[in-house]
Scaffold this motif. Structure first.
Motif, PDB file in Angstrom:
ATOM      1  N   CYS A 165      -2.207   3.275   4.348  1.00  0.00           N
ATOM      2  CA  CYS A 165      -1.932   4.431   5.209  1.00  0.00           C
ATOM      3  C   CYS A 165      -2.493   4.156   6.594  1.00  0.00           C
ATOM      4  CB  CYS A 165      -2.560   5.691   4.622  1.00  0.00           C
ATOM      5  SG  CYS A 165      -2.279   7.188   5.589  1.00  0.00           S
ATOM      6  N   ALA A 166      -1.684   4.340   7.616  1.00  0.00           N
ATOM      7  CA  ALA A 166      -2.138   4.202   9.000  1.00  0.00           C
ATOM      8  C   ALA A 166      -1.601   5.380   9.790  1.00  0.00           C
ATOM      9  CB  ALA A 166      -1.646   2.887   9.606  1.00  0.00           C
ATOM     10  N   VAL A 167      -2.454   5.968  10.595  1.00  0.00           N
ATOM     11  CA  VAL A 167      -2.087   7.156  11.377  1.00  0.00           C
ATOM     12  C   VAL A 167      -2.523   6.950  12.818  1.00  0.00           C
ATOM     13  CG1 VAL A 167      -2.478   9.633  11.679  1.00  0.00           C
ATOM     14  CG2 VAL A 167      -2.316   8.680   9.374  1.00  0.00           C
ATOM     15  N   ARG A 168      -1.624   7.248  13.750  1.00  0.00           N
ATOM     16  CA  ARG A 168      -1.978   7.227  15.181  1.00  0.00           C
ATOM     17  C   ARG A 168      -1.842   8.644  15.724  1.00  0.00           C
ATOM     18  NH1 ARG A 168       0.642   7.529  19.892  1.00  0.00           N
ATOM     19  NH2 ARG A 168       2.672   7.442  18.834  1.00  0.00           N
ATOM     20  N   THR A 169      -2.946   9.210  16.147  1.00  0.00           N
ATOM     21  CA  THR A 169      -2.919  10.461  16.903  1.00  0.00           C
ATOM     22  C   THR A 169      -3.633  10.181  18.219  1.00  0.00           C
ATOM     23  OG1 THR A 169      -4.839  11.203  15.602  1.00  0.00           O
ATOM     24  CG2 THR A 169      -2.675  12.020  14.931  1.00  0.00           C
ATOM     25  N   ASP A 170      -4.950  10.375  18.291  1.00  0.00           N
ATOM     26  CA  ASP A 170      -5.672   9.959  19.487  1.00  0.00           C
ATOM     27  C   ASP A 170      -5.801   8.453  19.571  1.00  0.00           C
ATOM     28  OD1 ASP A 170      -7.971  12.782  19.541  1.00  0.00           O
ATOM     29  OD2 ASP A 170      -5.989  12.475  20.435  1.00  0.00           O
ATOM     30  N   GLY A 171      -5.830   7.809  18.478  1.00  0.00           N
ATOM     31  CA  GLY A 171      -5.918   6.350  18.345  1.00  0.00           C
ATOM     32  C   GLY A 171      -5.533   6.046  16.918  1.00  0.00           C
ATOM     33  N   TRP A 172      -5.613   4.795  16.533  1.00  0.00           N
ATOM     34  CA  TRP A 172      -5.242   4.427  15.168  1.00  0.00           C
ATOM     35  C   TRP A 172      -6.423   4.595  14.207  1.00  0.00           C
ATOM     36  CZ3 TRP A 172      -0.544   3.605  13.312  1.00  0.00           C
ATOM     37  CH2 TRP A 172       0.475   3.146  14.156  1.00  0.00           C
ATOM     38  N   ASP A 173      -6.084   4.991  12.982  1.00  0.00           N
ATOM     39  CA  ASP A 173      -7.037   4.940  11.873  1.00  0.00           C
ATOM     40  C   ASP A 173      -6.221   4.641  10.630  1.00  0.00           C
ATOM     41  OD1 ASP A 173      -9.990   6.957  11.059  1.00  0.00           O
ATOM     42  OD2 ASP A 173      -9.295   5.028  10.294  1.00  0.00           O
ATOM     43  N   GLY A 174      -6.848   4.044   9.630  1.00  0.00           N
ATOM     44  CA  GLY A 174      -6.110   3.726   8.421  1.00  0.00           C
ATOM     45  C   GLY A 174      -6.930   2.898   7.478  1.00  0.00           C
ATOM     46  N   ASP A 175      -6.359   2.633   6.319  1.00  0.00           N
ATOM     47  CA  ASP A 175      -7.059   1.836   5.328  1.00  0.00           C
ATOM     48  C   ASP A 175      -6.070   1.417   4.241  1.00  0.00           C
ATOM     49  OD1 ASP A 175     -10.369   2.254   3.766  1.00  0.00           O
ATOM     50  OD2 ASP A 175      -9.174   0.485   4.244  1.00  0.00           O
ATOM     51  N   ILE A 176      -6.552   0.529   3.361  1.00  0.00           N
ATOM     52  CA  ILE A 176      -5.806   0.114   2.175  1.00  0.00           C
ATOM     53  C   ILE A 176      -6.684   0.398   0.965  1.00  0.00           C
ATOM     54  CG2 ILE A 176      -4.698  -1.798   0.979  1.00  0.00           C
ATOM     55  CD1 ILE A 176      -4.359  -3.172   3.708  1.00  0.00           C
ATOM     56  N   ASP A 177      -6.216   1.243   0.060  1.00  0.00           N
ATOM     57  CA  ASP A 177      -6.957   1.568  -1.165  1.00  0.00           C
ATOM     58  C   ASP A 177      -6.313   0.848  -2.346  1.00  0.00           C
ATOM     59  OD1 ASP A 177      -7.713   5.064  -0.382  1.00  0.00           O
ATOM     60  OD2 ASP A 177      -8.769   3.204   0.086  1.00  0.00           O
ATOM     61  N   CYS A 178      -7.153   0.332  -3.240  1.00  0.00           N
ATOM     62  CA  CYS A 178      -6.680  -0.325  -4.460  1.00  0.00           C
ATOM     63  C   CYS A 178      -7.004   0.574  -5.657  1.00  0.00           C
ATOM     64  CB  CYS A 178      -7.356  -1.684  -4.637  1.00  0.00           C
ATOM     65  SG  CYS A 178      -7.046  -2.805  -3.269  1.00  0.00           S
ATOM     66  N   PHE A 179      -6.180   0.479  -6.701  1.00  0.00           N
ATOM     67  CA  PHE A 179      -6.312   1.385  -7.839  1.00  0.00           C
ATOM     68  C   PHE A 179      -6.356   0.610  -9.151  1.00  0.00           C
ATOM     69  CE2 PHE A 179      -5.730   5.334  -5.559  1.00  0.00           C
ATOM     70  CZ  PHE A 179      -5.131   4.902  -4.392  1.00  0.00           C
ATOM     71  N   GLU A 180      -7.176   1.126 -10.062  1.00  0.00           N
ATOM     72  CA  GLU A 180      -7.235   0.572 -11.412  1.00  0.00           C
ATOM     73  C   GLU A 180      -5.988   1.017 -12.185  1.00  0.00           C
ATOM     74  OE1 GLU A 180      -9.595  -1.504 -12.598  1.00  0.00           O
ATOM     75  OE2 GLU A 180     -10.389  -1.498 -10.564  1.00  0.00           O
ATOM     76  N   PRO A 181      -5.621   0.266 -13.225  1.00  0.00           N
ATOM     77  CA  PRO A 181      -4.414   0.616 -13.989  1.00  0.00           C
ATOM     78  C   PRO A 181      -4.421   2.043 -14.531  1.00  0.00           C
ATOM     79  CG  PRO A 181      -5.127  -1.593 -14.549  1.00  0.00           C
ATOM     80  CD  PRO A 181      -6.186  -1.032 -13.648  1.00  0.00           C
ATOM     81  N   ASP A 182      -5.593   2.538 -14.953  1.00  0.00           N
ATOM     82  CA  ASP A 182      -5.602   3.882 -15.533  1.00  0.00           C
ATOM     83  C   ASP A 182      -5.507   4.980 -14.479  1.00  0.00           C
ATOM     84  OD1 ASP A 182      -9.212   4.141 -16.239  1.00  0.00           O
ATOM     85  OD2 ASP A 182      -8.088   3.690 -14.421  1.00  0.00           O
ATOM     86  N   GLU A 183      -5.459   4.595 -13.205  1.00  0.00           N
ATOM     87  CA  GLU A 183      -5.285   5.581 -12.135  1.00  0.00           C
ATOM     88  C   GLU A 183      -3.842   5.659 -11.667  1.00  0.00           C
ATOM     89  OE1 GLU A 183      -8.337   3.560  -9.579  1.00  0.00           O
ATOM     90  OE2 GLU A 183      -9.120   5.599  -9.412  1.00  0.00           O
ATOM     91  N   VAL A 184      -2.976   4.843 -12.259  1.00  0.00           N
ATOM     92  CA  VAL A 184      -1.609   4.698 -11.762  1.00  0.00           C
ATOM     93  C   VAL A 184      -0.624   5.252 -12.778  1.00  0.00           C
ATOM     94  CG1 VAL A 184       0.174   3.030 -11.099  1.00  0.00           C
ATOM     95  CG2 VAL A 184      -2.210   2.680 -10.395  1.00  0.00           C
ATOM     96  N   THR A 185       0.313   6.070 -12.281  1.00  0.00           N
ATOM     97  CA  THR A 185       1.461   6.511 -13.065  1.00  0.00           C
ATOM     98  C   THR A 185       2.703   6.196 -12.249  1.00  0.00           C
ATOM     99  OG1 THR A 185       0.175   8.353 -13.992  1.00  0.00           O
ATOM    100  CG2 THR A 185       2.575   8.446 -14.215  1.00  0.00           C
TER     101      THR A 185
END
Lengths: 153, 351
Positions: B74-94
């Motif tokens: 997810c990356a968002v630019r409003t006043d400037g850029w912010d964002g990140d990449i999150d990783c998920f364990e298998p039991d957190e994914v549907t």
């Protein structure tokens, strides 16, 4: 259990690298070429050796190359709030060694990071070290709940 | 005021029939490297929002078991850029195959009543995105995109949506009210670091009243010296209106984007590959001609964020640059003049 101690993070991180991305571990070892890296973080010093498929962090020793920094500078670097060059120029990251040895250290750092982004364990280890004893996720959740509660109140 | 849609309309039916999760339980002839993602963009002069849910075979898995990695970018630019990449364990994914919907932890994509609901709750950065996206164009699907010696990639795109909702970055809340958006869904087999590169992009008018939408793609070798495929697709209103391909289309890049606020993710990669925009152009120009029709576009890049994808077979990486900026479209199709100023986003790959 993840740890807020840098050398615990480094040791477990190298373990994870060796297990999950052996190509990176092997290349890191080759880049260091048997050199000893004397690392001081927040006043605590260890000597890192990576050789023959194994690594050690010893309390004593003389380094072929020395690195000295603190947790705050490491957080800044990992979160890209400052560059390696700016950290060095402002003495937040101090390096000492012959040019070839410093290049070898930089190459090893590059490989460590390239391996870390391919590892499933390393990000969590790094997260726990950078954010202390409280996991980033728990703190983040707590912050947002507090924000929404204050807005709804 | 949010749009009124007919749930059973042609746009909604086409999405319901085409945009479902593929995610095969078994791999084609045990071939590794399956990747699938749902990508959403929203772009205005004041903000850019990118949300990408991806599922990829873990090419570095050593235990012989097929493992799959789930990531939310997810990356968002409003006043400037912010964002990140999150990783998920298998039991957190549907992410059930055959349905339009994903859940990664507290974040999700759903398709309900003819609209997409996109929720992103980033874990390490204080970023929340809550959007409802109303599709306005009949989707298109491009099949059999060959990126190497293996099985191909497929590209399903809905190039024009209207986004409503909000974005929170820290203490700042920004309302999204009818901002133009884009969605695509890719699935197939390839490995980052193979001998390919691409440029793709979309553009439309600044308001919902503007009838024109374009989608562009150019597939090349990694050095971007040899074109494998080029295409420019024009929609008028909800319908596909004209397609130009191959030698009908000429493209050129000019200059370099001078940007002081480029974001590079994951942030740790900036230690060894500081954000640099020397690989992305200041302008991208295209001219398409055929059967008496002409269509020209000029994209002027304004903002960039970059994602560094680790290569699957080596320790190198591929930089994915997402550019937002202004678009000028002009031409004549079947005797009808076209003149439009709007917004666009383009994506460039580089080694």
């Amino acid at each position: 259990m993840a740890s807020a101690d840098f050398f615990t993070f480094l040791s477990r991180g190298l373990d994870a690298l060796g297990a999950e991305v052996p190509l990176a571990y092997s290349l890191l070892s080759r880049n260091l070429g048997g050199r000893t890296v004397r690392i001081t973080v927040d006043g605590d010093t260890r000597c890192l050796r990576v050789h023959g498929g194994r690594h050690s962090l010893d309390a004593d020793g003389i380094g072929d190359v020395e690195l000295r920094t603190d947790r705050g500078a490491l957080v800044s670097l990992v979160e890209a709030r400052e560059s390696l060059l700016s950290a060095i120029m402002t003495d937040r990251l101090m390096l000492r060694g012959a040019p070839n040895d410093l290049v070898a250290l930089y190459d090893a750092l590059t490989v460590f990071i390239q391996g870390a982004v391919r590892s499933s364990a390393l990000p969590a280890l790094l997260d726990a070290y950078l954010n202390g004893t409280q996991s980033a996720q728990r703190r983040r959740t707590a912050e947002m709940r507090s924000l929404r509660t204050s807005e709804e109140g | 005021m949010t749009p009124t849609l007919t749930p059973g309309g042609v746009v909604q039916r086409a999405i319901a029939r085409g945009d479902y999760v593929r995610r095969p339980a078994t791999r084609l002839a045990d071939y590794a490297g399956h990747k699938e993602w749902f990508h959403f963009c929203v772009s205005t002069v004041e903000m850019d929002i990118l949300v990408n849910f991806s599922l990829s075979d873990d090419s570095w898995s050593r235990d012989g078991a097929r493992t799959e990695g789930a990531r939310l970018t997810c990356a968002v630019r409003t006043d400037g850029w912010d964002g990140d990449i999150d990783c998920f364990e298998p039991d957190e994914v549907t992410a059930p195959s055959g349905r339009i919907g994903l859940r990664f932890g507290e974040s999700s994509v759903r398709y309900e009543n003819g609209t997409y609901r996109v929720t992103a709750r980033m874990r390490r950065r204080p970023i929340d995105v809550d959007l409802t996206l109303y599709p306005f164009t009949v989707p298109s699907q491009v099949n059999n995109i060959l990126l190497g010696d293996g099985p191909p990639l497929q590209w399903f795109l809905v190039p024009r949506l209207a986004a409503f909702g909000e974005v929170r970055v820290g203490d700042q809340r920004t309302e999204v009210a009818g901002a133009p958006g884009y969605h695509d869904h890719n699935w197939g087999y390839f490995r980052w670091g193979q001998d390919f590169a691409w440029v793709w992009g979309y553009g439309h008018g600044r308001t919902l009243g503007s009838p024109w939408t374009i989608a562009f793609d150019r597939l090349t070798d990694r050095g971007r010296g040899t074109d494998v495929e080029r295409g420019l697709l024009l929609w008028k209103g909800k319908n596909r209106h004209r397609l130009f391909r191959g030698t009908e289309l000429r493209v050129s890049e000019h200059g370099f984007l001078r940007s002081n606020d480029a974001l590079r993710l994951p942030r740790v990669m900036a230690m060894i590959r500081p954000a640099a925009t020397v690989d992305v152009p200041a302008t991208l120009q295209g001219r398409a001609e055929g059967r008496g029709d002409v269509l020209e576009f000029l994209f002027s890049s304004r903002h960039v964020c970059q994602f560094v994808a680790p290569n699957d077979g080596d320790l190198g990486s591929t930089v994915i640059s997402e550019l937002s900026g202004d678009l000028h479209l002009s031409g004549r199709i079947r005797g009808e003049p076209i003149e439009m100023d709007g917004r666009a986003m383009f994506e460039f790959l580089s080694g």
